[in-house]
Each structure stands twice: as structure tokens, then as C-alpha cells.
Design an enzyme around this catalytic site. Structure first.
Site, PDB file in Angstrom:
ATOM      1  N   GLN A  89      27.409   2.431  15.296  1.00  0.00           N
ATOM      2  CA  GLN A  89      28.648   1.664  15.105  1.00  0.00           C
ATOM      3  C   GLN A  89      29.317   1.938  13.763  1.00  0.00           C
ATOM      4  OE1 GLN A  89      28.233  -2.334  16.536  1.00  0.00           O
ATOM      5  NE2 GLN A  89      30.110  -3.046  15.566  1.00  0.00           N
ATOM      6  N   TYR A 122       4.923  -8.477  15.590  1.00  0.00           N
ATOM      7  CA  TYR A 122       5.003  -7.222  14.841  1.00  0.00           C
ATOM      8  C   TYR A 122       5.668  -6.135  15.687  1.00  0.00           C
ATOM      9  CZ  TYR A 122       3.454  -3.429  11.759  1.00  0.00           C
ATOM     10  OH  TYR A 122       3.405  -2.351  10.909  1.00  0.00           O
ATOM     11  N   PHE A 153       0.834  -1.210   0.000  1.00  0.00           N
ATOM     12  CA  PHE A 153       0.000   0.000   0.000  1.00  0.00           C
ATOM     13  C   PHE A 153       0.874   1.268   0.000  1.00  0.00           C
ATOM     14  CE2 PHE A 153      -2.402   2.656   3.368  1.00  0.00           C
ATOM     15  CZ  PHE A 153      -2.973   3.481   2.409  1.00  0.00           C
ATOM     16  N   ARG A 195      27.250  -1.023   2.795  1.00  0.00           N
ATOM     17  CA  ARG A 195      28.130  -1.297   1.648  1.00  0.00           C
ATOM     18  C   ARG A 195      28.050  -0.202   0.598  1.00  0.00           C
ATOM     19  NH1 ARG A 195      26.062  -6.432   1.284  1.00  0.00           N
ATOM     20  NH2 ARG A 195      25.041  -6.023  -0.688  1.00  0.00           N
ATOM     21  N   ASN A 253       8.259  -9.522  -2.011  1.00  0.00           N
ATOM     22  CA  ASN A 253       8.040 -10.968  -2.180  1.00  0.00           C
ATOM     23  C   ASN A 253       6.560 -11.277  -2.410  1.00  0.00           C
ATOM     24  OD1 ASN A 253       6.851 -10.724   0.303  1.00  0.00           O
ATOM     25  ND2 ASN A 253       8.084 -12.276   1.336  1.00  0.00           N
TER      26      ASN A 253
END
Ligand code: UDP
Length: 336
Positions: free
Chosen positions: A184, A167, A34, A128, A54
Site C-alpha cells: 500500500q 506467538y 539474544f 514516516r 522494554n
């Protein structure tokens, strides 16, 4: 595309244009859901958008109109599993999750996995590729709050082993994970705690639907409107464009790094009043039926949005009546 969605998206694209230089690459996890699909539509005119989903609760139909757009790519990815991408993104908006109480209570393991391991996977990608990341958290991190309106500084009142814990606690871990990567590794993480949001494209199917879409579908079909408990429990309902506009400001704003913002409409209404309002606007002959109270149902929910007002220069613009009218109009067109 329904004219209401087209018009609302056009307005959101103006907000994007004011905040984004253009040409960036953006990953939206849960992009076929949504809120995710509204973000895809809002950003695609000014950025390259990768939508990962997914399709556990997201719908291909929410983004099918973007197929063929050179700025848009859809990938079937479960962010909680092992997945690899060599692609780098400037921004990541991490929304992947099962948001509906009935649904996530039927899939508690997957629900926890996406907010915990899934969030870690996405944060690794952000680390990354040196991207900024927005985590879609929830008012549920407050559980059944003792302070109303609830500010970001409130720590919450959550049942760690309750039916909603998959949840609530999952999102709390997701927030903690964001802050850990921020502290970190210096990742630019931002968190929005989203309060109940409604609007076109919200899921309404069966018990998986939320209160607003269920009441609308029940009312326009002349079926009984199902209030759980006595209906005195409250929520604060925010129209989708207001929530999406806050998310855009939170991820693109200069002052959001390492911050958390409540995003919602501070107008608190009881569920019974919501049911009556929807029956009135739809001119329905439906009657209200009272069913058993939902287990562990938070009794009140209302955001303190002072921080978003001052830091993001944002406040909701669409009132409940207007937002419901737009949503009802969309539901009517969908049922034709
Ligand atoms: N609710 C209800 N009838 C329904 C669906 C929901 O009375 O058919 C109530 C639910 O018990 C809760 C509120 O409406 O008190 C909001 O529920 P929703 O599932 O929309 O979201 P939540 O805020 O609980 O995540």
C-alpha cells in the site's frame, strides 16, 4: 567480553563492512535480547545504533558494555504502546518479542500486542522516515508443518486457538502487516523466518529457557536432562553468528525488498539426540529424564534454505558440534 563472543563479533563486523557504506542510523527493537544484542555489537562499529527494549525478556547486561560508545544509545521503549520519536532511521530491525514458548504462553496478550500493534507502530515509523525495515519472523508461522524441509511457499499448519497461537498468529499478522505496508505504501520491508537459534547470551533461566541452554545448564551441573515427550520431535539448530549474518544480508542486500527468507540450519536433529550430544560434549554424568510432552509441540522443523542461498548468497557455516562447544564454553564462564 568472553573471547568467543569477541571473535564471533569481529567476524560479523567484517560481514557488515562488506555490505554497509557506514554512517547510517539504525533502530534495533528488542536490541537487548539474544539476537538483538548480537546485532547491536555487529553494527555499532559502522553505524549509529539505537537500541529500544522494554526489558521484558531482554537483559541490560547484553548491551551494558556498549554504554559510553558514541555510536550507541539505549532507550526503554515498549514498541506495542504509544511512543513517539522524531528521530529518523535509515534501517529498522524489528526483533521485539517474547521468543520462548513457556514465557510467551504466560504472557499471551503482550506477545500478540508486540507482533501486531508493535509491528504496526514500527512500520509507521519506517513509512514516516522512509526507512528500510527487517521483520524478525519465525519458523513458528509454519506451525506443525506438513512439508519438510519447509520452503517459504508453504502456508503453514497453525492452531489459531492453541497455546502457541499468541506467538504464531502474532508473527503471521506481523508478516501480513509488513506486506500491507509494502504493497500500500511502498515501504521496503523484508522478512526473515528464523528457525531455532542458539549461542552465547541465549536465556537459560528456569522453564523460560529453550532446549539448548536448558540442556547445557543441566548437563554442566550434573542435573537430570529434561526431555519432553519421547524426544523424537526434531528441530534444526543454527548457531547465532549464522543467523545474524543472514539477517545482515537480508536487510542490506540489494534483492530483499518485499521478500521473505527462511533462516536456519538445515541439519535436522531429534531432541533426544541433542540431549545426548550435549551430555557427551560436556562429559557430564547427567541422566536423561522423560517428562510430559509439551502441548501443541511441533513434531518436526527443518528449513529449506535454497532461497537464502541463491538470493542472499548465504549458508550456515558453524556445525552443531562446534556451535555447542562455543556455547558451552560461554555458559561455563558465566557460571563462574
Ligand atoms: N524441550 C525439551 N526439554 C526442555 C526444553 C525443550 O524436550 O527442557 C523440547 C521442546 O518440547 C521442543 C524442543 O525441545 O520439542 C525445542 O524447544 P524450544 O523451547 O527450544 O523451542 P521451540 O522450537 O519449541 O520454540
Amino acid at each position: 567480553m568472553h573471547p568467543i563472543i569477541r571473535n564471533d563479533i569481529a567476524n560479523l563486523q567484517k560481514v557488515v563492512k562488506d555490505h554497509l557504506e557506514g554512517g547510517q542510523s539504525i533502530l534495533i527493537t528488542g536490541g537487548a535480547g539474544f539476537l538483538g544484542s548480537w546485532l547491536c555489537d555487529s553494527l555499532v562499529a559502522n553505524a549509529k545504533v539505537a537500541c529500544y527494549d522494554n526489558l521484558s525478556t531482554g537483559k541490560p547486561g547484553n548491551v551494558s558494555h556498549l554504554k559510553g560508545n558514541k555510536n550507541f544509545v539505549f532507550k526503554s521503549v515498549d514498541v506495542a504502546s504509544k511512543w513517539n520519536t522524531n528521530q529518523k532511521f535509515d534501517l529498522i530491525l524489528h526483533l521485539a518479542s517474547r521468543p520462548s514458548p513457556d514465557d510467551y504462553q504466560k504472557h499471551p496478550v503482550e506477545t500478540l500486542a508486540v507482533s501486531t500493534q508493535g509491528t504496526r507502530n514500527v512500520l509507521e515509523l519506517a513509512r514516516r522516515s522512509d526507512s528500510r525495515i527487517l521483520f524478525a519472523s519465525t519458523s513458528e508461522v509454519y506451525g506443525d508443518p506438513a512439508i519438510i524441509p519447509t520452503p517459504e511457499t508453504y502456508w503453514g499448519n497453525v492452531n489459531p486457538i492453541g497455546l502457541r497461537s499468541c506467538y504464531d498468529e502474532g508473527k503471521r499478522v506481523g508478516e501480513a502487516m509488513c506486506m500491507a505496508y509494502h504493497r500500500q505504501y511502498g515501504v521496503d520491508t523484508r522478512i526473515v523466518r528464523i528457525f531455532n537459534t542458539y549461542g552465547p547470551r541465549i536465556g537459560a533461566k528456569g522453564a523460560y529457557g529453550r532446549a539448548v541452554p536448558r540442556f547445557i545448564v543441566q548437563a554442566i551441573n550434573g542435573k537430570p536432562v529434561t526431555v519432553y515427550g519421547d524426544g523424537k520431535q526434531t528441530r534444526s539448530f543454527c548457531y547465532v553468528t549464522d543467523t545474524v549474518s543472514a539477517m545482515i544480508r537480508a536487510v542490506l542486500g540489494k534483492k530483499g525488498k518485499g521478500e521473505v527468507f527462511n533462516v536456519g540450519n538445515p541439519r535436522e536433529v531429534s531432541i533426544l539426540d541433542l540431549a545426548k550430544t550435549i551430555i557427551r560434549i560436556t562429559k557430564s554424568k547427567s541422566k536423561i529424564v522423560y517428562l510430559a510432552e509439551a502441548p501443541d509441540d511441533p513434531q518436526r522443523r527443518c528449513p529449506d534454505i535454497s532461497k537464502a542461498r541463491s538470493v542472499l548468497n548465504w549458508s550456515p557455516r558453524v556445525g552443531l558440534n562446534e556451535g555447542l562447544k562455543r556455547t558451552i564454553s560461554w555458559f561455563r564462564s558465566e557460571s563462574n
